[in-house]
Motif scaffolding. Structure first.
Motif, PDB file in Angstrom:
ATOM      1  N   ALA A 167     -33.087 -11.381  -2.302  1.00  0.00           N
ATOM      2  CA  ALA A 167     -34.406 -11.231  -2.921  1.00  0.00           C
ATOM      3  C   ALA A 167     -34.873  -9.784  -2.953  1.00  0.00           C
ATOM      4  CB  ALA A 167     -35.435 -12.086  -2.176  1.00  0.00           C
ATOM      5  N   GLU A 168     -34.182  -8.892  -2.244  1.00  0.00           N
ATOM      6  CA  GLU A 168     -34.557  -7.482  -2.231  1.00  0.00           C
ATOM      7  C   GLU A 168     -33.695  -6.647  -3.175  1.00  0.00           C
ATOM      8  OE1 GLU A 168     -35.984  -6.475   2.176  1.00  0.00           O
ATOM      9  OE2 GLU A 168     -34.090  -7.563   2.147  1.00  0.00           O
ATOM     10  N   LEU A 169     -32.995  -7.327  -4.048  1.00  0.00           N
ATOM     11  CA  LEU A 169     -32.122  -6.628  -4.997  1.00  0.00           C
ATOM     12  C   LEU A 169     -32.655  -6.786  -6.410  1.00  0.00           C
ATOM     13  CD1 LEU A 169     -28.686  -7.989  -3.749  1.00  0.00           C
ATOM     14  CD2 LEU A 169     -29.711  -5.805  -3.135  1.00  0.00           C
ATOM     15  N   GLU A 170     -32.367  -5.794  -7.232  1.00  0.00           N
ATOM     16  CA  GLU A 170     -32.545  -5.941  -8.667  1.00  0.00           C
ATOM     17  C   GLU A 170     -31.246  -5.474  -9.310  1.00  0.00           C
ATOM     18  OE1 GLU A 170     -36.062  -3.658  -9.252  1.00  0.00           O
ATOM     19  OE2 GLU A 170     -34.991  -1.772  -9.529  1.00  0.00           O
ATOM     20  N   GLU A 184      -7.274   4.432 -15.238  1.00  0.00           N
ATOM     21  CA  GLU A 184      -8.641   4.658 -14.784  1.00  0.00           C
ATOM     22  C   GLU A 184      -9.550   4.660 -16.005  1.00  0.00           C
ATOM     23  OE1 GLU A 184     -11.339   8.433 -13.269  1.00  0.00           O
ATOM     24  OE2 GLU A 184      -9.154   8.486 -12.985  1.00  0.00           O
ATOM     25  N   GLU A 185     -10.684   3.939 -15.913  1.00  0.00           N
ATOM     26  CA  GLU A 185     -11.606   3.911 -17.038  1.00  0.00           C
ATOM     27  C   GLU A 185     -13.009   3.554 -16.564  1.00  0.00           C
ATOM     28  OE1 GLU A 185     -10.678   0.868 -19.845  1.00  0.00           O
ATOM     29  OE2 GLU A 185     -10.438  -0.693 -18.328  1.00  0.00           O
ATOM     30  N   PRO A 186     -14.041   4.033 -17.274  1.00  0.00           N
ATOM     31  CA  PRO A 186     -15.418   3.642 -16.925  1.00  0.00           C
ATOM     32  C   PRO A 186     -15.645   2.177 -17.289  1.00  0.00           C
ATOM     33  CG  PRO A 186     -15.399   4.939 -18.938  1.00  0.00           C
ATOM     34  CD  PRO A 186     -14.001   4.979 -18.403  1.00  0.00           C
ATOM     35  N   TYR A 187     -16.450   1.503 -16.485  1.00  0.00           N
ATOM     36  CA  TYR A 187     -16.693   0.081 -16.711  1.00  0.00           C
ATOM     37  C   TYR A 187     -18.187  -0.193 -16.549  1.00  0.00           C
ATOM     38  CZ  TYR A 187     -16.335  -5.017 -16.105  1.00  0.00           C
ATOM     39  OH  TYR A 187     -16.473  -6.373 -16.241  1.00  0.00           O
ATOM     40  N   LYS A 188     -18.840  -0.566 -17.633  1.00  0.00           N
ATOM     41  CA  LYS A 188     -20.272  -0.876 -17.627  1.00  0.00           C
ATOM     42  C   LYS A 188     -20.471  -2.344 -17.273  1.00  0.00           C
ATOM     43  CE  LYS A 188     -24.371  -0.619 -20.609  1.00  0.00           C
ATOM     44  NZ  LYS A 188     -24.866  -0.277 -21.967  1.00  0.00           N
ATOM     45  N   HIS A 189     -21.265  -2.583 -16.244  1.00  0.00           N
ATOM     46  CA  HIS A 189     -21.461  -3.974 -15.820  1.00  0.00           C
ATOM     47  C   HIS A 189     -22.747  -4.104 -15.012  1.00  0.00           C
ATOM     48  CE1 HIS A 189     -19.681  -3.355 -11.555  1.00  0.00           C
ATOM     49  NE2 HIS A 189     -19.745  -2.180 -12.122  1.00  0.00           N
ATOM     50  N   LYS A 190     -23.074  -5.346 -14.660  1.00  0.00           N
ATOM     51  CA  LYS A 190     -24.259  -5.659 -13.865  1.00  0.00           C
ATOM     52  C   LYS A 190     -23.984  -5.320 -12.408  1.00  0.00           C
ATOM     53  CE  LYS A 190     -27.422  -9.606 -13.351  1.00  0.00           C
ATOM     54  NZ  LYS A 190     -27.589 -11.030 -13.718  1.00  0.00           N
ATOM     55  N   TYR A 191     -24.915  -4.593 -11.757  1.00  0.00           N
ATOM     56  CA  TYR A 191     -24.652  -4.128 -10.393  1.00  0.00           C
ATOM     57  C   TYR A 191     -25.949  -4.156  -9.584  1.00  0.00           C
ATOM     58  CZ  TYR A 191     -22.432  -1.418  -6.681  1.00  0.00           C
ATOM     59  OH  TYR A 191     -21.904  -1.018  -5.481  1.00  0.00           O
ATOM     60  N   PRO A 192     -25.869  -4.557  -8.302  1.00  0.00           N
ATOM     61  CA  PRO A 192     -27.088  -4.659  -7.482  1.00  0.00           C
ATOM     62  C   PRO A 192     -27.632  -3.304  -7.037  1.00  0.00           C
ATOM     63  CG  PRO A 192     -25.163  -5.241  -6.172  1.00  0.00           C
ATOM     64  CD  PRO A 192     -24.681  -5.060  -7.580  1.00  0.00           C
ATOM     65  N   TYR A 193     -28.948  -3.162  -7.156  1.00  0.00           N
ATOM     66  CA  TYR A 193     -29.660  -1.969  -6.716  1.00  0.00           C
ATOM     67  C   TYR A 193     -30.726  -2.353  -5.683  1.00  0.00           C
ATOM     68  CZ  TYR A 193     -27.827   1.343 -10.204  1.00  0.00           C
ATOM     69  OH  TYR A 193     -27.027   2.194 -10.926  1.00  0.00           O
TER      70      TYR A 193
END
Length: 636
Positions: free
Chosen positions: A210-213, A431-440
């Protein structure tokens, strides 16, 4: 002069019929004049205690809308206004025939307030800061903010018992919270364990879900890497490909590779040994996608062989820009118990294990497994007895256990250093950049990591069924709210309730100075609860261990030290049913209505449900219901 007389004559002519019209007479002002009238009306409401007097006059049943506590860390915004106005509308409607008591509350502990206080200090003050001084400053800040928010709510015109609000920092509230915690301990729902949790390097504390976005735009440095097989399984199917056969893995967290303990495969999937042949000419291999072909593809090895899932061969061929020729296929079960060289330390201690959760939706079909840095990895590690390695400190830097990467930030230079090391040691494929959903971290707005540490947990498994049963007996408005929280509870892992911060309710535990074994019993909790009820939770920081221990253990006080962890603020607010609804006269328990934004399905709704069911249910899982009606609104 003549014009003036003419104007006066016209004015008299206009008014000569006034006396013939019978108009109503009223003292009601033609202008709003809110600057004067608003304070007058507020004074009238407060002095006459409108809500209390009308409620007492009614003869109907008692009605309780339990107030979810807003955070005492800033001025009101539109979300606060919407929240309280909706509650006020419900309370006023029910005043027609119910006895209504509305107790406003505030959430006063936790990191947001602690950070506000710390940011307000200069360097000299910070250097001289002690835990008790920080707590005193935080309490003062919270109380000032509560007063400011309360006055703002009054100006909006909200009817409530403003003389008797509940604050999570009050001694009586903290004591009730410790009582909830103690009951969960006695029922066996609280335990201490070393397992991976969401960790915020920016806040230096564990976090609950619950403390993540979640950021949709996070970009990770993803890699495909090859781990060299040294000992194939007893089937002998891989013997012909030695010594040039490798296991191919894909990860978006290269910094976890130093903690690698195994590679997992799905025993039911089909896998293939593929030979890397000619490099394909395409945009992906010419730099058009900002990709980098790794060392293993240009190593000069005569016949490099890679093991991947059969269904992914064509996908990987296109992504890697290399012709892949299948040399042999077999089920994943054949790979179990193969051994490979650890990609960083070079030890032949890593093993291939089975995992039925592995799919071919992405990656290679083989999963790099680090039990110290992931929930599924951790559970798999328990099943196979793998070591739980987590060479990362509180600030998110590699420890000495990580060897040459020691001191580097795992989310920055450390991550890049691991990729570089793999490239230099002929292990990198791509190796490559990967855009994805990640917890902050929802407070610092910085990315988090999964890290295994010693924490206190509430075992949701112990009362999950009872919680799900209780959810069915609640009326959800709108109805889809039920599905939302059912899905969250059904899939929830154990609740990490400990925080490595100062401003909060302490977890009342002592540790043996030699063995580090925790001392937490019914007697110790009851003794500390009594102290907190009288002195407040500051007592945990300024009283000595021998004073905090009950008589039974006092002669052994020198053998113990008091813990420094505090409770998750969701445990604070989630205990409000026990501190308010179940304690104060004139309130219903369970409450009739909880009303908050939809984000509280993973926040206050959920923590209230879990603490209530964990403490009030009988041993046979007979649930005590939460609110009979539970509304949620669109979050502003």
């Amino acid at each position: 002069m003549a014009a003036k007389k003419a104007a006066e004559g016209a004015k008299q002519e206009d008014g000569k019929y006034k006396h013939t019209v019978d108009l109503p007479k009223t003292s009601f002002g033609l202008r709003a004049n809110s600057v004067m009238r608003e304070p007058e009306l507020q004074k009238l409401w407060e002095e006459n205690q409108v809500l209390k007097r009308v409620s007492e006059r009614n003869t109907g049943a008692t009605f309780t809308l339990h107030d979810g506590p807003p955070y005492a860390n800033g001025d009101l915004h539109m979300g606060h206004a919407l929240n309280k106005v909706l509650k006020d509308i419900i309370n006023r409607q029910l005043l027609q025939n119910h006895k209504v008591s509305f107790i406003p509350g505030w959430d006063c502990h936790g990191l947001p307030i602690e950070l506000k206080v710390l940011k307000s200090m200069d360097k000299a003050t910070l250097n001289a800061l002690t835990p008790i001084k920080l707590r005193q400053k935080a309490a003062k800040f919270a109380k000032v903010t509560v007063n400011a928010q309360m006055n703002s709510f009054k100006r909006i015109g909200i009817w409530a018992d403003w003389d008797s609000p509940y604050l999570t920092l009050s001694p009586e509230y903290e004591a009730a919270q410790l009582e909830v915690f103690g009951q969960m301990v006695m029922r066996g729902y609280i335990y201490r364990g070393r397992k991976p949790v969401h960790w915020s390097p920016s806040s230096r504390t564990a976090l609950a879900e619950a403390e993540l976005e979640y950021s949709e735009n996070h970009v990770s440095k993803s890699i495909y890497a090859a781990f060299k097989v040294t000992s194939p399984s007893s089937s002998g199917l891989l013997d012909e490909f030695l010594p040039n056969v490798c296991l191919a893995i894909w990860t978006t967290t290269p910094w976890t590779i130093p903690a690698n303990a195994a590679v997992a495969v799905n025993p039911e999937l089909s896998y293939a040994v593929v030979e890397l042949q000619s490099v394909l000419e395409s945009e992906s291999t010419s730099g058009g996608k900002q990709q980098k072909l790794g060392s293993i593809l240009s190593s000069g090895i005569e016949k490099p062989f890679i093991i991947v899932a059969s269904d992914l061969v064509s996908v990987l061929e296109s992504k890697w820009g290399v012709k892949l020729v299948i040399r042999k296929s077999f089920p994943g079960s054949v790979l179990e118990h193969c051994r490979y060289l650890h990609p960083v330390n070079g030890n032949e201690c890593s093993v291939v294990i089975g995992g039925d959760y592995i799919t071919t939706e992405s990656g290679t079909g083989l999963v790099h497994t680090a039990p110290g840095h992931g929930q599924e990895d951790y559970l798999t590690g328990l099943k196979y007895g793998l070591p739980i390695v987590s060479p990362v400190d509180d600030e998110g830097n590699f420890t000495a256990e990580a060897g040459q990467f020691s001191g580097l930030s795992v989310l920055g230079a450390g991550n890049a250093a691991v990729v570089k090391y793999l490239d230099e040691h002929v292990s990198l494929i791509l190796e490559e950049p990967y855009k994805h959903k990640y917890p902050y971290d929802w407070r610092s707005k910085e990315p988090t990591i999964f890290r295994a540490t010693e924490q206190w947990f509430a075992s949701v498994d112990g009362f999950r069924d009872a919680a799900l049963d209780a959810i069915k007996r609640v009326t959800w408005v709108p109805s889809q709210g039920e599905n939302r929280i059912v899905n969250m509870i059904s899939g929830r892992s154990d609740w990490c309730i400990s925080r490595q911060r100062t401003w909060g309710v302490p977890i009342p535990v002592f540790y043996h100075v030699d063995t580090q074994e925790p001392l937490i019993t019914e007697e110790t909790i009851e003794h500390i609860k009594a102290i907190v009820s009288d002195k407040g939770s500051d007592a945990w920081w300024y009283m000595k261990t021998e004073e905090l221990l009950p008589d039974k253990y006092r002669d052994k006080a020198s053998e113990y030290r008091k813990g420094t962890d505090t409770m998750d603020v969701w445990f604070d607010s989630g205990s409000s049913w026990a501190a308010v609804s179940a304690k104060r006269d004139g309130l219903n328990f369970p409450a009739d209505v909880y009303l908050e934004g939809s984000d509280q399905h993973r926040g206050w709704f959920q923590s209230s449900l879990l603490t209530s069911i964990a403490t009030k249910q009988e041993r046979l899982h007979i649930p005590v219901l939460l609110p009979t009606v539970l509304y949620w609104t669109k979050t502003v």
